[in-house]
Structure formats: structure tokens, C-alpha cells
Scaffold this active site. Sequence first.
Site, short mmCIF file in Angstrom:
data_model
loop_
_atom_site.label_atom_id
_atom_site.label_comp_id
_atom_site.label_asym_id
_atom_site.label_seq_id
_atom_site.Cartn_x
_atom_site.Cartn_y
_atom_site.Cartn_z
N SER A 25 1.05 -0.97 0.21
CA SER A 25 -0.17 -0.04 0.00
C SER A 25 0.89 1.31 0.27
O SER A 25 1.59 1.59 0.88
CB SER A 25 -0.92 0.00 1.31
OG SER A 25 -1.75 -0.95 1.46
N1 SAH Z 1 -1.22 -5.17 4.13
C1 SAH Z 1 -0.17 -5.40 2.45
C2 SAH Z 1 -0.23 -4.90 0.78
C3 SAH Z 1 -1.93 -5.50 1.20
S1 SAH Z 1 -2.95 -5.17 -0.40
C4 SAH Z 1 1.14 -4.93 2.67
O1 SAH Z 1 1.54 -3.90 3.60
O2 SAH Z 1 1.82 -5.31 1.51
C5 SAH Z 1 -4.25 -6.94 -0.39
C6 SAH Z 1 -3.54 -8.36 0.10
O3 SAH Z 1 -4.79 -9.31 0.75
C7 SAH Z 1 -2.80 -8.96 -0.91
O4 SAH Z 1 -1.28 -9.95 -0.78
C8 SAH Z 1 -3.57 -9.88 -1.21
O5 SAH Z 1 -3.46 -11.39 -1.06
C9 SAH Z 1 -4.52 -10.51 0.19
N2 SAH Z 1 -5.85 -10.57 0.55
C10 SAH Z 1 -6.81 -10.57 -0.43
N3 SAH Z 1 -7.50 -11.59 -0.09
C11 SAH Z 1 -7.41 -11.93 1.28
C12 SAH Z 1 -8.32 -13.33 1.61
N4 SAH Z 1 -9.43 -13.67 1.99
N5 SAH Z 1 -7.68 -13.47 2.61
C13 SAH Z 1 -6.46 -12.68 2.99
N6 SAH Z 1 -5.64 -11.84 2.82
C14 SAH Z 1 -5.90 -12.11 1.52
#
Ligand code: SAH
Length: 218
Positions: free
Chosen positions: A60
Site C-alpha cells: 500500500s
Molecule cells: N498489507 C499489505 C498490502 C495489502 S494488498 C502490505 O503492507 O504489503 C492486499 C493483500 O490481501 C494481498 O496480499 C492479497 O493477496 C491479500 N488478500 C486478498 N484477499 C484475502 C483474503 N480473503 N484473506 C487474506 N488475505 C487476502
Amino acid sequence: MGLIKDKEYLLQDIRAMGIKDERVLKAVEETKRELFITKNIEKEAYGNYPLPIGYGQTISQPYTVAFMIDLLDIKPGNSILEIGCGSGYNAAVMSLLVGKKGKIYSLEIIKELCDFAEKNFKKAGIKNVSVVNADGYFGYKKAAPYDRIIITAGCPLIPKELLNQLCKDGILVMPLTKYFGETMIKVVKDKELNISEFGSFAFVPLRGAVEGHKDLNI
Ligand code: SAH
């Protein structure tokens, strides 16, 4: 221009955008974002924008990370559940705020990203974050309840199971997907739920069980 100078500008930018909590600013300052991205884009580590981490996902924007963490009002010793570990950067910033006595459980649905995040935590010397390969829609009952819960992907509803796993007086911060993009919301769990809104953001969508859910429960 070197990373140190870039970081200085990033901090100035985040302050100018309205983040005032010195603890949050210090945690962003102390977290090496270059350790949470791949080497080929290292030069962009302190750009105030999201960066690709593979598998269609992103780390992010630092401002968004600071904004959400500011809303979470993290206290030392808190136990936190994160949905969407990705690179691990957001969890790394939070790990400084919960301190040694605190703990973060970070759920990630893509196995390869769990491995990436774990490697990054090791490089950064972070020991109070556990990565779990699971669909975060259902939370993580084993370590519940949590003082704070954060979802870092766009979600069209507030997952009920996450509210069940939140302590009384606990705080949940998440980007709620509306018709166009996301609205940041903060939910405080008192006898009733107190929900407040904090402007528009853009997030990658939460995957797994929630996909296809279009009913907005707010
Ligand atoms: N917090 C992260 C960025 C988030 S991007 C950072 O600091 O880098 C969103 C993330 O959520 C992605 O890695 C994606 O694979 C994950 N994601 C998406 N759906 C999800 C779910 N149902 N459960 C767990 N993770 C999930």
C-alpha cells in the site's frame, strides 16, 4: 537521490497530508520499506504510492498505511489481527507500535506472499508477527479476541466473524467497497457498533469467500 533523503521527503509529505501522531510517524520512519519490496524497484521504496509485489497485489501507499494505523489507535501490548499480509510492510509498522509485549497475526490468502512476508520480517529482525496462510474473511479464531483488526484489501461488507473476534471496545479499520472505490471506515465495538467514515481510497479487492458478495451491510 538516496533512500535516506527520499524517506525524509516521504515523512514531510505524510505530515503535510495530515498525519499528526508522532508515534505513528516515528514507526513509519523506523520501518525500512526497501526490505518489503523486490530489489529491482528498491529505488522507489520511499515513493508515496503503492508498488507491485507480484500476484496482482501491491504494497500500500505509505500515506494510506499511516492513515489506517492512525485510526487504529494502537496501544503497546495490543494483540492485532491483520487481513492481507502482502509484503508485510503494514504489519511491520504496526509491530513497532505494539512493542515487544504485543502481537500481530497477519492472514494472507496467497501462499507465495506468506513466504515473501516471512522472509521480509526475518530481514527486518521482526519477531512479533505471525503469518498465517488463510482466508481472512473468517478471521483467526485460535488467537481471538483481538484489540484491533485491520483489513488491507477492499471488502464490500463488514465480516461478521471479524466482529465476533474483536474485543469489547476494540477497533476495526477497513476499506469498505462501495460503488466506486473504497470508503475508509472505523468500527468501534461498544454495546452497539459505532461506525465512522474517513474519505475515499482505492484498494485491491479482498478475495476468497467474500468474492461475489454485493450486499452492502452499512
Ligand atoms: N498489507 C499489505 C498490502 C495489502 S494488498 C502490505 O503492507 O504489503 C492486499 C493483500 O490481501 C494481498 O496480499 C492479497 O493477496 C491479500 N488478500 C486478498 N484477499 C484475502 C483474503 N480473503 N484473506 C487474506 N488475505 C487476502
